[in-house]
Scaffold this active site. Sequence first.
Site, mmCIF file in Angstrom:
data_model
loop_
_atom_site.group_PDB
_atom_site.id
_atom_site.type_symbol
_atom_site.label_atom_id
_atom_site.label_comp_id
_atom_site.label_asym_id
_atom_site.label_seq_id
_atom_site.Cartn_x
_atom_site.Cartn_y
_atom_site.Cartn_z
ATOM 1 N N PRO A 213 0.796 -1.220 0.000
ATOM 2 C CA PRO A 213 0.000 0.000 0.000
ATOM 3 C C PRO A 213 0.832 1.275 0.000
ATOM 4 C CG PRO A 213 -0.027 -1.002 2.171
ATOM 5 C CD PRO A 213 0.611 -2.004 1.234
ATOM 6 N N ASN A 214 0.314 2.241 -0.737
ATOM 7 C CA ASN A 214 0.849 3.605 -0.821
ATOM 8 C C ASN A 214 2.130 3.718 -1.643
ATOM 9 O OD1 ASN A 214 -1.192 4.854 0.868
ATOM 10 N ND2 ASN A 214 -0.271 3.723 2.559
ATOM 11 N N ARG B 102 4.822 11.135 -2.371
ATOM 12 C CA ARG B 102 4.590 10.860 -0.968
ATOM 13 C C ARG B 102 5.839 11.139 -0.129
ATOM 14 N NH1 ARG B 102 4.770 4.697 1.195
ATOM 15 N NH2 ARG B 102 3.961 5.126 3.269
ATOM 16 N N TYR C 286 11.016 9.162 1.430
ATOM 17 C CA TYR C 286 11.019 8.105 0.412
ATOM 18 C C TYR C 286 11.702 8.491 -0.908
ATOM 19 C CZ TYR C 286 7.702 5.944 3.613
ATOM 20 O OH TYR C 286 7.112 5.395 4.715
ATOM 21 N N ASN D 5 8.238 -5.331 -0.703
ATOM 22 C CA ASN D 5 8.079 -4.157 0.150
ATOM 23 C C ASN D 5 6.593 -4.109 0.489
ATOM 24 O OD1 ASN D 5 7.871 -1.773 1.472
ATOM 25 N ND2 ASN D 5 8.919 -0.533 -0.064
ATOM 26 N N ALA E 198 3.021 -0.676 4.942
ATOM 27 C CA ALA E 198 2.521 -0.728 6.317
ATOM 28 C C ALA E 198 2.019 -2.118 6.724
ATOM 29 C CB ALA E 198 1.413 0.305 6.500
ATOM 30 N N HIS F 73 3.902 -4.304 9.244
ATOM 31 C CA HIS F 73 3.798 -4.122 10.689
ATOM 32 C C HIS F 73 2.481 -4.633 11.264
ATOM 33 C CE1 HIS F 73 7.133 -1.612 9.552
ATOM 34 N NE2 HIS F 73 6.345 -0.754 8.927
ATOM 35 N N ASP G 138 1.920 -15.768 6.944
ATOM 36 C CA ASP G 138 1.497 -17.141 6.618
ATOM 37 C C ASP G 138 1.669 -17.440 5.132
ATOM 38 O OD1 ASP G 138 0.856 -17.550 9.259
ATOM 39 O OD2 ASP G 138 -1.313 -17.338 8.995
ATOM 40 N N GLU H 80 12.529 -9.354 2.418
ATOM 41 C CA GLU H 80 11.724 -8.181 2.799
ATOM 42 C C GLU H 80 12.582 -6.939 2.581
ATOM 43 O OE1 GLU H 80 10.484 -8.257 6.938
ATOM 44 O OE2 GLU H 80 10.337 -6.072 6.996
ATOM 45 N N HIS I 238 12.689 -2.391 2.527
ATOM 46 C CA HIS I 238 12.079 -1.079 2.770
ATOM 47 C C HIS I 238 13.016 -0.004 2.251
ATOM 48 C CE1 HIS I 238 9.118 -3.008 5.290
ATOM 49 N NE2 HIS I 238 10.116 -3.698 5.811
ATOM 50 N N SER J 212 13.055 3.123 3.503
ATOM 51 C CA SER J 212 13.531 3.851 4.689
ATOM 52 C C SER J 212 14.099 2.880 5.716
ATOM 53 C CB SER J 212 12.370 4.646 5.302
ATOM 54 O OG SER J 212 11.353 3.767 5.752
ATOM 55 N N ARG K 157 12.751 5.088 12.769
ATOM 56 C CA ARG K 157 11.494 5.828 12.683
ATOM 57 C C ARG K 157 10.583 5.485 13.872
ATOM 58 N NH1 ARG K 157 9.113 5.172 6.906
ATOM 59 N NH2 ARG K 157 7.877 6.952 7.646
ATOM 60 N N ARG L 192 6.921 1.029 13.614
ATOM 61 C CA ARG L 192 7.544 0.452 12.414
ATOM 62 C C ARG L 192 8.687 -0.507 12.761
ATOM 63 N NH1 ARG L 192 5.346 3.755 8.347
ATOM 64 N NH2 ARG L 192 4.953 5.838 9.143
HETATM 65 C C1 DQA Z 1 8.134 1.324 3.906
HETATM 66 C C2 DQA Z 1 8.196 1.521 5.429
HETATM 67 C C3 DQA Z 1 6.833 1.247 6.051
HETATM 68 O O1 DQA Z 1 6.892 1.456 7.456
HETATM 69 C C4 DQA Z 1 5.803 2.202 5.467
HETATM 70 O O2 DQA Z 1 4.533 1.918 5.997
HETATM 71 C C5 DQA Z 1 5.789 2.205 3.991
HETATM 72 C C6 DQA Z 1 7.061 2.168 3.266
HETATM 73 C C7 DQA Z 1 9.483 1.681 3.229
HETATM 74 O O3 DQA Z 1 9.677 1.278 2.097
HETATM 75 O O4 DQA Z 1 10.298 2.388 3.824
HETATM 76 O O5 DQA Z 1 4.749 2.296 3.356
HETATM 77 O O6 DQA Z 1 7.874 -0.050 3.642
#
Ligand code: DQA
Length: 149
Positions: free
Chosen positions: A10-11, A18, A23, A74, A77, A80, A87, A98, A100, A102, A107, A111
């Site tokens: 998401p996002n 954003r 980011y 990635n 959110a 978390h 699963d 995994e 990210h 950031s 942070r 997170r």
């Molecule tokens: C993120 C870090 C997550 O905590 C956050 O919710 C994101 C982006 C990152 O790529 O740094 O959406 O996954």
Amino acid sequence: MKPVYVLNGPNLNMLGLREPAVYGSETLKDVEDRCRAHASSLGLSIDFRQTNSEGELVSWIHEARDRACGIAINAGAYTHTSIALHDALKAAECPAVELHLSNVHKREAFRHHSFIAPAVNGVICGFGVNSYELAISALHSILTSNKKG
Ligand code: DQA
């Protein structure tokens, strides 16, 4: 060789717009182009996707079991919050990293915990867009050493 699934949660479709201070200013399309070039330099191909839906991510991870050689994820959110993603990654039974953009540990406290970290081979965070390339390199070395083993 099957592709590496590069899955975005998401996002991440909002990258570039954003919170650029956190980011960066590159868009998700820029990230995809970089991943494709990097994977190709390693002899890999990628299937790059983004969704805002947790269920769709779960379905893509299930699909990866047969159709991908590895997963770079990635999960945004959902990292978390999502036991469902944990699963699904366990069920996928393929190498997974995994990642990210950031450094989540620098942070907010919410997170700092990842539900998916125990279900993947390793975690990369804090290197901006380069985190994606590092994740693809990590998968490449896992796949290469598996072949040797
Ligand atoms: C993120 C870090 C997550 O905590 C956050 O919710 C994101 C982006 C990152 O790529 O740094 O959406 O996954």
